[in-house]
Scaffold this motif. Structure first.
Motif, PDB file in Angstrom:
ATOM      1  N   THR A  67       0.818  -1.218   0.000  1.00 41.14           N
ATOM      2  CA  THR A  67       0.000   0.000   0.000  1.00 41.14           C
ATOM      3  C   THR A  67       0.851   1.268   0.000  1.00 41.14           C
ATOM      4  O   THR A  67       0.636   2.177  -0.799  1.00 41.14           O
ATOM      5  CB  THR A  67      -0.951   0.011   1.219  1.00 41.14           C
ATOM      6  OG1 THR A  67      -1.805  -1.123   1.143  1.00 41.14           O
ATOM      7  CG2 THR A  67      -1.778   1.279   1.255  1.00 41.14           C
ATOM      8  N   PHE A  68       1.830   1.346   0.890  1.00 46.87           N
ATOM      9  CA  PHE A  68       2.609   2.573   1.037  1.00 46.87           C
ATOM     10  C   PHE A  68       3.675   2.734  -0.039  1.00 46.87           C
ATOM     11  O   PHE A  68       4.375   3.741  -0.073  1.00 46.87           O
ATOM     12  CB  PHE A  68       3.233   2.639   2.427  1.00 46.87           C
ATOM     13  CG  PHE A  68       2.205   2.714   3.526  1.00 46.87           C
ATOM     14  CD1 PHE A  68       1.281   3.753   3.570  1.00 46.87           C
ATOM     15  CD2 PHE A  68       2.130   1.737   4.494  1.00 46.87           C
ATOM     16  CE1 PHE A  68       0.324   3.822   4.564  1.00 46.87           C
ATOM     17  CE2 PHE A  68       1.180   1.800   5.504  1.00 46.87           C
ATOM     18  CZ  PHE A  68       0.275   2.843   5.532  1.00 46.87           C
TER      19      PHE A  68
ATOM     20  N   VAL B  86      15.954 -13.850  -7.741  1.00 50.37           N
ATOM     21  CA  VAL B  86      15.061 -13.686  -8.885  1.00 50.37           C
ATOM     22  C   VAL B  86      13.633 -13.591  -8.351  1.00 50.37           C
ATOM     23  O   VAL B  86      13.313 -14.145  -7.303  1.00 50.37           O
ATOM     24  CB  VAL B  86      15.205 -14.863  -9.887  1.00 50.37           C
ATOM     25  CG1 VAL B  86      14.724 -16.167  -9.285  1.00 50.37           C
ATOM     26  CG2 VAL B  86      14.491 -14.580 -11.186  1.00 50.37           C
ATOM     27  N   VAL B  87      12.786 -12.861  -9.090  1.00 49.40           N
ATOM     28  CA  VAL B  87      11.378 -12.758  -8.736  1.00 49.40           C
ATOM     29  C   VAL B  87      10.564 -13.226  -9.936  1.00 49.40           C
ATOM     30  O   VAL B  87      10.785 -12.779 -11.061  1.00 49.40           O
ATOM     31  CB  VAL B  87      10.970 -11.310  -8.380  1.00 49.40           C
ATOM     32  CG1 VAL B  87       9.478 -11.228  -8.074  1.00 49.40           C
ATOM     33  CG2 VAL B  87      11.781 -10.795  -7.199  1.00 49.40           C
TER      34      VAL B  87
ATOM     35  N   ALA C  23       4.891  -1.814  -7.139  1.00 52.68           N
ATOM     36  CA  ALA C  23       4.920  -1.429  -5.733  1.00 52.68           C
ATOM     37  C   ALA C  23       5.383  -2.597  -4.861  1.00 52.68           C
ATOM     38  O   ALA C  23       6.152  -2.415  -3.913  1.00 52.68           O
ATOM     39  CB  ALA C  23       3.539  -0.951  -5.300  1.00 52.68           C
ATOM     40  N   ALA C  24       4.941  -3.798  -5.185  1.00 53.54           N
ATOM     41  CA  ALA C  24       5.352  -4.982  -4.421  1.00 53.54           C
ATOM     42  C   ALA C  24       6.849  -5.244  -4.558  1.00 53.54           C
ATOM     43  O   ALA C  24       7.500  -5.637  -3.585  1.00 53.54           O
ATOM     44  CB  ALA C  24       4.561  -6.202  -4.887  1.00 53.54           C
ATOM     45  N   LEU C  25       7.399  -5.008  -5.733  1.00 53.65           N
ATOM     46  CA  LEU C  25       8.842  -5.179  -5.919  1.00 53.65           C
ATOM     47  C   LEU C  25       9.616  -4.221  -5.013  1.00 53.65           C
ATOM     48  O   LEU C  25      10.628  -4.595  -4.415  1.00 53.65           O
ATOM     49  CB  LEU C  25       9.225  -4.964  -7.388  1.00 53.65           C
ATOM     50  CG  LEU C  25       8.704  -6.010  -8.359  1.00 53.65           C
ATOM     51  CD1 LEU C  25       8.950  -5.560  -9.805  1.00 53.65           C
ATOM     52  CD2 LEU C  25       9.318  -7.361  -8.098  1.00 53.65           C
ATOM     53  N   ASP C  26       9.119  -2.993  -4.891  1.00 60.09           N
ATOM     54  CA  ASP C  26       9.748  -2.037  -3.977  1.00 60.09           C
ATOM     55  C   ASP C  26       9.594  -2.476  -2.523  1.00 60.09           C
ATOM     56  O   ASP C  26      10.531  -2.398  -1.735  1.00 60.09           O
ATOM     57  CB  ASP C  26       9.141  -0.643  -4.155  1.00 60.09           C
ATOM     58  CG  ASP C  26       9.556   0.026  -5.446  1.00 60.09           C
ATOM     59  OD1 ASP C  26      10.531  -0.437  -6.072  1.00 60.09           O
ATOM     60  OD2 ASP C  26       8.897   1.016  -5.838  1.00 60.09           O
ATOM     61  N   ALA C  27       8.403  -2.946  -2.162  1.00 59.52           N
ATOM     62  CA  ALA C  27       8.132  -3.360  -0.781  1.00 59.52           C
ATOM     63  C   ALA C  27       8.987  -4.559  -0.372  1.00 59.52           C
ATOM     64  O   ALA C  27       9.394  -4.677   0.791  1.00 59.52           O
ATOM     65  CB  ALA C  27       6.653  -3.686  -0.610  1.00 59.52           C
ATOM     66  N   MET C  28       9.274  -5.432  -1.308  1.00 60.21           N
ATOM     67  CA  MET C  28      10.068  -6.630  -1.006  1.00 60.21           C
ATOM     68  C   MET C  28      11.476  -6.310  -0.531  1.00 60.21           C
ATOM     69  O   MET C  28      12.077  -7.084   0.206  1.00 60.21           O
ATOM     70  CB  MET C  28      10.162  -7.530  -2.244  1.00 60.21           C
ATOM     71  CG  MET C  28       9.073  -8.522  -2.331  1.00 60.21           C
ATOM     72  SD  MET C  28       9.460  -9.791  -3.542  1.00 60.21           S
ATOM     73  CE  MET C  28       9.086  -8.945  -5.040  1.00 60.21           C
ATOM     74  N   THR C  29      12.006  -5.178  -0.957  1.00 59.82           N
ATOM     75  CA  THR C  29      13.397  -4.862  -0.609  1.00 59.82           C
ATOM     76  C   THR C  29      13.605  -4.718   0.897  1.00 59.82           C
ATOM     77  O   THR C  29      14.738  -4.809   1.365  1.00 59.82           O
ATOM     78  CB  THR C  29      13.878  -3.583  -1.327  1.00 59.82           C
ATOM     79  OG1 THR C  29      13.064  -2.483  -0.916  1.00 59.82           O
ATOM     80  CG2 THR C  29      13.819  -3.754  -2.838  1.00 59.82           C
TER      81      THR C  29
END
Length: 164
Positions: free
Chosen positions: A55-56, A112-113, A99-105
């Motif tokens: 979300t954020f 790999v994703v 957004a999820a790729l950013d949140a995963m960090t």
């Protein structure tokens, strides 16, 4: 459909020793839980499952008229050097996946994703994001949306609706 997707995952990940699964909040978690349940039954492996809320990290977070309500993130493991299978119910514009790729960090840098989706709305992409595993592709116009209902959400049965 779930069985077919699980077989594809098994072909590509073998024993899942270096693989984790992350369901994208809110509805992707129900799909991820079903995928992991079946994978565990077939392989006998303890496959790690997390729930990720992005979300954020959305690019429209501060532009919306009504505030977004975040969901719970539950990732009880590090993803550093792991293969991550990100699961969501519907892929449309690709913005939520970005957004999820950013949140995963926050949980490490994956090796790999891969993206697994139940429904791919292939003509609505705004970002160059394509799924690695697809349950079903649908052609929609911009005014339509795909709505997925899971029994885990309190519905009597699972449904996939194309809504105008």
């Amino acid at each position: 459909m779930i069985s077919r997707l699980c077989q594809q995952l098994i072909e590509n990940h073998q024993d899942f020793s270096n693989t984790v699964v992350m369901g994208l909040q809110p509805r992707g978690i129900h799909f991820a839980e079903r995928i992991v349940k079946e994978l565990r039954e077939i392989t006998g492996q303890n496959i790690l499952l997390g729930h990720l809320d992005a979300t954020f990290y959305r690019d429209d977070f501060r532009r919306r008229e009504s505030p977004l309500v975040p969901n719970k993130t539950n990732v009880p493991f590090l993803i550093e050097g792991k293969k991550v299978i990100l699961i969501d119910d519907v892929l449309a514009s690709g913005r939520m996946v970005r957004a999820a790729l950013d949140a995963m960090t926050a949980f490490g840098r994956p090796k790999v994703v891969e993206l697994l989706v139940l429904i791919d709305r292939r003509y609505n992409r705004e970002l160059p994001i394509d799924p690695d595993y697809v349950g079903m592709q649908v052609s929609t116009v911009e005014t339509q949306r795909v709505q997925v209902e899971w029994t885990e959400q309190g519905f009597d049965a699972d449904h996939i609706w194309l809504v105008d």
